[in-house]
Design a protein around this motif. Structure first.
Motif, PDB file in Angstrom:
ATOM      1  N   ASN A 166     -16.756   7.823  -4.109  1.00 41.61           N
ATOM      2  CA  ASN A 166     -16.802   8.719  -5.263  1.00 41.61           C
ATOM      3  C   ASN A 166     -17.036  10.190  -4.906  1.00 41.61           C
ATOM      4  O   ASN A 166     -17.885  10.870  -5.490  1.00 41.61           O
ATOM      5  N   THR A 167     -16.299  10.690  -3.913  1.00 41.59           N
ATOM      6  CA  THR A 167     -16.202  12.122  -3.626  1.00 41.59           C
ATOM      7  C   THR A 167     -14.761  12.402  -3.258  1.00 41.59           C
ATOM      8  O   THR A 167     -14.029  11.491  -2.846  1.00 41.59           O
ATOM      9  N   THR A 168     -14.328  13.636  -3.362  1.00 42.64           N
ATOM     10  CA  THR A 168     -12.931  13.947  -3.029  1.00 42.64           C
ATOM     11  C   THR A 168     -12.628  13.627  -1.569  1.00 42.64           C
ATOM     12  O   THR A 168     -11.551  13.129  -1.236  1.00 42.64           O
ATOM     13  N   GLY A 169     -13.574  13.898  -0.682  1.00 39.90           N
ATOM     14  CA  GLY A 169     -13.344  13.634   0.735  1.00 39.90           C
ATOM     15  C   GLY A 169     -13.204  12.157   1.030  1.00 39.90           C
ATOM     16  O   GLY A 169     -12.286  11.733   1.749  1.00 39.90           O
ATOM     17  N   GLU A 170     -14.095  11.347   0.475  1.00 41.62           N
ATOM     18  CA  GLU A 170     -14.066   9.910   0.751  1.00 41.62           C
ATOM     19  C   GLU A 170     -12.868   9.229   0.117  1.00 41.62           C
ATOM     20  O   GLU A 170     -12.238   8.374   0.728  1.00 41.62           O
ATOM     21  N   ILE A 171     -12.549   9.597  -1.119  1.00 40.83           N
ATOM     22  CA  ILE A 171     -11.426   8.923  -1.779  1.00 40.83           C
ATOM     23  C   ILE A 171     -10.103   9.306  -1.114  1.00 40.83           C
ATOM     24  O   ILE A 171      -9.169   8.503  -1.068  1.00 40.83           O
ATOM     25  N   TRP A 172     -10.018  10.523  -0.573  1.00 42.70           N
ATOM     26  CA  TRP A 172      -8.796  10.909   0.136  1.00 42.70           C
ATOM     27  C   TRP A 172      -8.604  10.108   1.418  1.00 42.70           C
ATOM     28  O   TRP A 172      -7.480   9.827   1.832  1.00 42.70           O
ATOM     29  N   LYS A 173      -9.698   9.718   2.070  1.00 43.35           N
ATOM     30  CA  LYS A 173      -9.564   8.863   3.255  1.00 43.35           C
ATOM     31  C   LYS A 173      -8.907   7.547   2.881  1.00 43.35           C
ATOM     32  O   LYS A 173      -8.006   7.058   3.575  1.00 43.35           O
ATOM     33  N   LYS A 174      -9.372   6.957   1.776  1.00 42.00           N
ATOM     34  CA  LYS A 174      -8.771   5.708   1.313  1.00 42.00           C
ATOM     35  C   LYS A 174      -7.324   5.944   0.886  1.00 42.00           C
ATOM     36  O   LYS A 174      -6.417   5.169   1.218  1.00 42.00           O
ATOM     37  N   PHE A 175      -7.097   7.031   0.151  1.00 36.14           N
ATOM     38  CA  PHE A 175      -5.764   7.373  -0.344  1.00 36.14           C
ATOM     39  C   PHE A 175      -4.770   7.501   0.811  1.00 36.14           C
ATOM     40  O   PHE A 175      -3.687   6.903   0.800  1.00 36.14           O
ATOM     41  N   GLN A 176      -5.140   8.246   1.835  1.00 36.19           N
ATOM     42  CA  GLN A 176      -4.246   8.447   2.982  1.00 36.19           C
ATOM     43  C   GLN A 176      -3.988   7.142   3.729  1.00 36.19           C
ATOM     44  O   GLN A 176      -2.888   6.931   4.260  1.00 36.19           O
ATOM     45  N   SER A 177      -4.962   6.234   3.738  1.00 34.77           N
ATOM     46  CA  SER A 177      -4.787   4.974   4.450  1.00 34.77           C
ATOM     47  C   SER A 177      -3.701   4.118   3.806  1.00 34.77           C
ATOM     48  O   SER A 177      -3.038   3.337   4.502  1.00 34.77           O
ATOM     49  N   THR A 178      -3.489   4.259   2.495  1.00 32.64           N
ATOM     50  CA  THR A 178      -2.447   3.468   1.830  1.00 32.64           C
ATOM     51  C   THR A 178      -1.067   3.868   2.341  1.00 32.64           C
ATOM     52  O   THR A 178      -0.185   3.010   2.502  1.00 32.64           O
ATOM     53  N   PHE A 179      -0.857   5.145   2.606  1.00 37.17           N
ATOM     54  CA  PHE A 179       0.430   5.619   3.116  1.00 37.17           C
ATOM     55  C   PHE A 179       0.624   5.209   4.571  1.00 37.17           C
ATOM     56  O   PHE A 179       1.737   4.857   4.984  1.00 37.17           O
ATOM     57  N   ILE A 180      -0.460   5.262   5.341  1.00 35.21           N
ATOM     58  CA  ILE A 180      -0.371   4.847   6.744  1.00 35.21           C
ATOM     59  C   ILE A 180       0.063   3.392   6.833  1.00 35.21           C
ATOM     60  O   ILE A 180       0.918   3.016   7.642  1.00 35.21           O
ATOM     61  N   ALA A 181      -0.522   2.548   5.967  1.00 33.82           N
ATOM     62  CA  ALA A 181      -0.192   1.122   5.981  1.00 33.82           C
ATOM     63  C   ALA A 181       1.222   0.850   5.488  1.00 33.82           C
ATOM     64  O   ALA A 181       1.932  -0.007   6.015  1.00 33.82           O
ATOM     65  N   ALA A 182       1.660   1.596   4.466  1.00 29.33           N
ATOM     66  CA  ALA A 182       2.944   1.303   3.824  1.00 29.33           C
ATOM     67  C   ALA A 182       4.149   1.840   4.582  1.00 29.33           C
ATOM     68  O   ALA A 182       5.264   1.329   4.418  1.00 29.33           O
ATOM     69  N   GLN A 183       3.968   2.857   5.418  1.00 29.50           N
ATOM     70  CA  GLN A 183       5.120   3.561   5.979  1.00 29.50           C
ATOM     71  C   GLN A 183       6.022   2.675   6.833  1.00 29.50           C
ATOM     72  O   GLN A 183       7.244   2.837   6.846  1.00 29.50           O
ATOM     73  N   GLY A 184       5.443   1.689   7.542  1.00 31.72           N
ATOM     74  CA  GLY A 184       6.266   0.819   8.375  1.00 31.72           C
ATOM     75  C   GLY A 184       7.194  -0.074   7.580  1.00 31.72           C
ATOM     76  O   GLY A 184       8.206  -0.556   8.105  1.00 31.72           O
ATOM     77  N   LEU A 185       6.874  -0.284   6.309  1.00 28.00           N
ATOM     78  CA  LEU A 185       7.736  -1.067   5.425  1.00 28.00           C
ATOM     79  C   LEU A 185       8.757  -0.174   4.736  1.00 28.00           C
ATOM     80  O   LEU A 185       9.955  -0.447   4.747  1.00 28.00           O
ATOM     81  N   ILE A 186       8.279   0.903   4.151  1.00 23.01           N
ATOM     82  CA  ILE A 186       9.143   1.777   3.357  1.00 23.01           C
ATOM     83  C   ILE A 186      10.201   2.459   4.226  1.00 23.01           C
ATOM     84  O   ILE A 186      11.335   2.688   3.780  1.00 23.01           O
ATOM     85  N   PHE A 187       9.846   2.745   5.485  1.00 18.62           N
ATOM     86  CA  PHE A 187      10.789   3.409   6.377  1.00 18.62           C
ATOM     87  C   PHE A 187      11.460   2.427   7.335  1.00 18.62           C
ATOM     88  O   PHE A 187      11.761   2.765   8.483  1.00 18.62           O
TER      89      PHE A 187
END
Length: 533
Positions: free
Chosen positions: A204-225
């Motif tokens: 529940n802070t901008t810094g912490e939630i962005w870490k989680k947010f960015q991790s979703t893209f890291i995980a998904a990129q190998g599928l989407i690309f």
């Protein structure tokens, strides 16, 4: 008191005359007036029947009461059961001008696409168990046939960390203690999305939630690309947008990877092939909609060439030249350029200003135009490096501002946006989940609109946030204000086309189609809810 009331009425009128929907109020038809009355009646009724604090509290994750415009991930299940949401789901939305390609398809659909590809493998840095399932981020990749494995599981104690396992095996043999195949699906979903406990509790802070947010893209990129998935992903993205009433999309596609993984498992698919695939599917979908007699529902799509703000000024030169080359080969697809990523922690626009100014001059030399559509002001800061991006975005000539959350703190910049007709791409639910605001009543959007700055409502990263389409964002904005009405919705929809990168002729065509669909929508409200007001 009569004189006082007259002054009061005049002051309210003068104040609201600055709003972006003021002029349109005078032009609305009698049918629209009646439909507006019904919509506002339903909003008022549901504020009591649905959102009253006396109602049973569901899925609150720590919240103490229900209220219109409350935290989206907590309220989502309640929202979808409302009459107002049902009505807005049928509203033509116009254009979606701020959305990221890598977060545009529902997670369950992405998983289905991944499971359909035998080449897709998964690896994790540690054996998955109850102690690691919340922290071990997986990597997915389409491997070449020679690299395929037959390893059975990522939850077996004999699993060697970072060993590739076929995704079908990983799912089929997922530990029963972790839920079996259905547990794998839940784990996959948790990796790719932000849940209420994370957004409103552990992160529940901008810094912490962005870490989680960015991790979703890291995980998904190998599928989407992965090319075989990418083609179906784009198709699904178009059709799901159409089903929510979106007729045009400008998607920000991240080109920082220079190659996509091809069907052969090699990273050998260059950017121009990405655009060829996109263009091919776009044409197929348009032809299909025409054949179905639904041509009015889909105008098309363009791409905003985007890169992460992590590279050096020397490195950006390659991407700027690549963007120019893509514009020259696909002038109908490339609609702008942007730098994306967490503004609070990554590099600011001023870092790239010299290169970006040369980019503008190069376009003049070549007789092409690639407008800037910069992310700027997606921050709580005031005078911080991230907040200062707003000044540079405007000085560099941005045609639109992505997010602009801190714009309201800058009266001169607000004035410039009015004078230069710079539209702000506002992503209300994204801003709330990423902890810039706690709820819609706290969001600065009304202040921006009330001062005459034009806005396009956008969903940003709906696959991560669960706000697929645009209905949820329109709903949250509409219920959080007593001033917003049907005319407000109309202007937001029209502005999404007005400030798009469509040509003048394309806009005229889009408006004609939109007008027909809007009239059908108004008629639907009257026919269905005529007895509500």
């Amino acid at each position: 008191m009569d004189d006082y009331h007259a002054q009061r009425k005049q002051l309210i009128a003068d104040d609201r005359a600055l709003r972006i929907d003021h002029a349109a109020q005078k032009e609305i038809s009698e049918e629209e007036r009646r439909a507006d009355k019904m919509l506002r009646h339903i909003r008022s009724s549901e504020a009591v029947s649905v959102w009253s604090a006396t109602q049973p509290l569901k899925h609150l994750h720590g919240s103490q009461q229900l209220f219109p415009g409350m935290a989206f991930l907590t309220a989502r299940e309640t929202i979808v059961g409302t009459k107002l949401f049902d009505i807005l789901s049928k509203m033509p939305k116009g254009g979606l001008l701020h959305a990221h390609h890598a977060a545009m398809v529902r997670v369950d659909v992405l998983l289905k696409l991944a499971l359909s590809q035998p080449a897709i493998h998964i690896r994790v840095p540690a054996v998955l168990c109850s102690a690691t399932i919340g922290t071990a981020l997986p990597e997915f990749r389409g491997l070449s046939r020679a690299e395929w494995t037959t390893h059975p599981s990522i939850t077996d104690q004999r699993y060697a960390p970072d060993t590739w396992v076929p995704i079908q095996n990983a799912r089929s043999n997922f530990s029963h203690a972790l839920g079996g195949p259905e547990g794998f699906d839940r784990w996959f979903t948790n990796i790719m999305t932000i849940n209420p406990s994370e957004a409103y509790g552990t992160h529940n802070t901008t810094g912490e939630i962005w870490k989680k947010f960015q991790s979703t893209f890291i995980a998904a990129q190998g599928l989407i690309f992965f090319e075989p998935i990418s083609t179906e992903y784009i198709r699904e993205f178009f059709y799901s947008s159409i089903e929510d009433g979106i007729s045009y999309v400008e998607v920000r596609m991240a080109f920082h990877q220079k190659y996509m993984t091809g069907a052969d498992g090699e990273r050998n698919v260059p950017h121009r092939v990405w655009l060829q695939l996109y263009d091919h599917i776009l044409k197929e979908v348009k032809a299909d909609m025409k054949q179905q007699g639904r041509e009015d529902e889909f105008v098309g799509s363009k791409i905003i060439y985007s890169i992460l703000r992590i590279i050096t000024p020397e490195e950006i030169e390659w991407y700027l030249e690549d963007c120019i080359a893509m514009k020259q080969e696909f002038p109908h697809l490339i609609s702008g350029f942007d730098l994306i990523g967490h503004e609070d922690t990554l590099l600011p626009l001023i870092y790239y200003a010299e290169s970006l100014l040369r980019f503008v001059e190069r376009q003049k030399e070549l007789g092409i135009e690639i407008p800037f559509m910069f992310h700027a002001g997606e921050t709580l800061g005031d005078g911080t490096v991230a907040d200062m991006n707003l000044y540079d975005a405007i000085l560099l000539g941005t045609k639109r501002i992505g997010h602009g959350f801190s714009l309201i703190k800058h009266p001169k910049l607000m004035q410039i946006c009015r004078e230069r007709d710079i539209c702000v791409e506002v992503c209300p639910i994204s801003n709330e989940i990423l902890r810039l605001t706690g709820s819609m009543p706290m969001h600065p959007l009304p202040a921006v609109m009330n001062q005459g700055v034009h806005v396009a409502l956008c969903s940003d990263d709906p696959a991560v946030f669960g706000n697929m389409g645009l209905t949820f964002d329109f709903y949250q904005v509409f219920v959080a204000s007593e001033v917003n009405n049907l005319t407000t919705l109309h202007e937001l929809v029209w502005d999404s086309i007005r400030y798009s990168a469509l040509s003048h002729e394309e806009k005229e065509c889009a408006f004609e189609k939109l007008e027909r669909r809007w009239n059908i929508f108004v008629r639907y409200i009257l026919d269905t809810y005529g007895g509500a007001a």
